[in-house]
Design a protein around this motif. Sequence first.
Motif, mmCIF file in Angstrom:
data_model
loop_
_atom_site.group_PDB
_atom_site.id
_atom_site.type_symbol
_atom_site.label_atom_id
_atom_site.label_comp_id
_atom_site.label_asym_id
_atom_site.label_seq_id
_atom_site.Cartn_x
_atom_site.Cartn_y
_atom_site.Cartn_z
ATOM 1 N N LYS A 169 21.525 6.686 0.437
ATOM 2 C CA LYS A 169 21.185 7.289 -0.694
ATOM 3 C C LYS A 169 20.421 5.883 -1.774
ATOM 4 O O LYS A 169 19.668 6.253 -2.349
ATOM 5 N N GLU A 170 21.133 4.802 -1.637
ATOM 6 C CA GLU A 170 20.668 3.859 -2.430
ATOM 7 C C GLU A 170 19.230 3.170 -1.606
ATOM 8 O O GLU A 170 18.558 2.919 -2.207
ATOM 9 N N LYS A 171 19.068 3.260 -0.188
ATOM 10 C CA LYS A 171 17.970 3.118 0.130
ATOM 11 C C LYS A 171 16.781 4.036 -0.149
ATOM 12 O O LYS A 171 15.472 3.758 -0.245
ATOM 13 N N LYS A 172 17.283 5.320 -0.297
ATOM 14 C CA LYS A 172 16.197 6.439 -0.689
ATOM 15 C C LYS A 172 15.711 5.975 -2.112
ATOM 16 O O LYS A 172 14.404 6.140 -2.320
ATOM 17 N N SER A 173 16.673 5.663 -2.841
ATOM 18 C CA SER A 173 16.365 5.326 -4.265
ATOM 19 C C SER A 173 15.376 4.105 -4.397
ATOM 20 O O SER A 173 14.343 4.010 -5.503
ATOM 21 N N GLU A 174 15.299 3.092 -3.496
ATOM 22 C CA GLU A 174 14.673 2.050 -3.627
ATOM 23 C C GLU A 174 13.034 2.372 -3.205
ATOM 24 O O GLU A 174 12.234 1.517 -3.678
ATOM 25 N N VAL A 175 12.987 3.260 -2.152
ATOM 26 C CA VAL A 175 11.693 3.651 -1.798
ATOM 27 C C VAL A 175 10.919 4.246 -2.778
ATOM 28 O O VAL A 175 9.830 4.112 -3.008
ATOM 29 N N GLY A 176 11.374 5.306 -3.446
ATOM 30 C CA GLY A 176 10.716 5.911 -4.197
ATOM 31 C C GLY A 176 10.970 7.457 -4.194
ATOM 32 O O GLY A 176 11.581 7.936 -3.047
ATOM 33 N N ARG A 177 10.267 8.309 -4.917
ATOM 34 C CA ARG A 177 10.579 9.638 -4.958
ATOM 35 C C ARG A 177 9.364 10.415 -4.854
ATOM 36 O O ARG A 177 8.285 10.303 -5.300
ATOM 37 N N ARG A 178 9.166 11.499 -3.647
ATOM 38 C CA ARG A 178 7.922 12.188 -3.473
ATOM 39 C C ARG A 178 8.069 13.326 -4.425
ATOM 40 O O ARG A 178 8.975 14.053 -4.496
ATOM 41 N N ARG A 179 6.968 13.485 -5.174
ATOM 42 C CA ARG A 179 6.829 14.710 -6.010
ATOM 43 C C ARG A 179 6.544 15.913 -5.546
ATOM 44 O O ARG A 179 5.879 15.755 -4.397
ATOM 45 N N ILE A 180 7.126 16.901 -5.863
ATOM 46 C CA ILE A 180 6.682 18.152 -5.071
ATOM 47 C C ILE A 180 5.270 18.676 -5.618
ATOM 48 O O ILE A 180 4.491 19.180 -4.788
ATOM 49 N N LEU A 181 5.096 18.499 -6.990
ATOM 50 C CA LEU A 181 3.843 18.850 -7.646
ATOM 51 C C LEU A 181 3.390 17.659 -8.360
ATOM 52 O O LEU A 181 3.974 16.886 -9.155
ATOM 53 N N PRO A 182 1.977 17.213 -7.663
ATOM 54 C CA PRO A 182 1.562 16.132 -8.451
ATOM 55 C C PRO A 182 1.293 16.177 -9.897
ATOM 56 O O PRO A 182 1.549 17.512 -10.224
ATOM 57 N N ILE A 183 1.103 15.024 -10.564
ATOM 58 C CA ILE A 183 1.133 15.265 -11.939
ATOM 59 C C ILE A 183 -0.293 15.951 -12.522
ATOM 60 O O ILE A 183 -0.214 16.679 -13.493
ATOM 61 N N TRP A 184 -1.334 15.501 -11.786
ATOM 62 C CA TRP A 184 -2.523 16.442 -12.099
ATOM 63 C C TRP A 184 -2.436 17.731 -11.976
ATOM 64 O O TRP A 184 -3.014 18.603 -12.738
ATOM 65 N N LEU A 185 -1.759 18.428 -10.919
ATOM 66 C CA LEU A 185 -1.611 19.770 -10.953
ATOM 67 C C LEU A 185 -0.539 20.258 -12.032
ATOM 68 O O LEU A 185 -0.805 21.452 -12.523
ATOM 69 N N ARG A 186 0.506 19.745 -12.333
ATOM 70 C CA ARG A 186 1.114 19.840 -13.580
ATOM 71 C C ARG A 186 0.402 20.204 -14.502
ATOM 72 O O ARG A 186 0.534 21.024 -15.417
#
Length: 108
Positions: A43-60
């Motif tokens: 879980k800590e390793k995932k937070s270091e890598v980053g988060r993949r967004r479901i919807l990109p900001i431009w689409l939002r």
Amino acid sequence: MATDQNPNGKKLTKEQERERKRKALDEATKKKTSSEKGKASSKEKKSEVGRRRILPIWLRLLIVLVLSAAALLLGVMVGYGVIGDGKPMDALNWETWQHIIDIVTKTE
């Protein structure tokens, strides 16, 4: 008011006191991180890598703009058709808006 003193009994300057606190904080941080290194989970390793967004900001942003335009059109149609006792689809005609502009600017 208490004065901070070093082990020799001399009064410390503000800068020296800040440096002493900074060193103590660094040491405490190093001890904490070294004790937690062995306990690192996936879980800590995932937070270091980053988060993949479901919807990109431009689409939002695009979705917000489209929904705002739809709400505006719906509001105009409800205001003209229900409150103003006209036909709701007439609110989308250019002639209706030209008539409103003429009334506001008082040109005929």
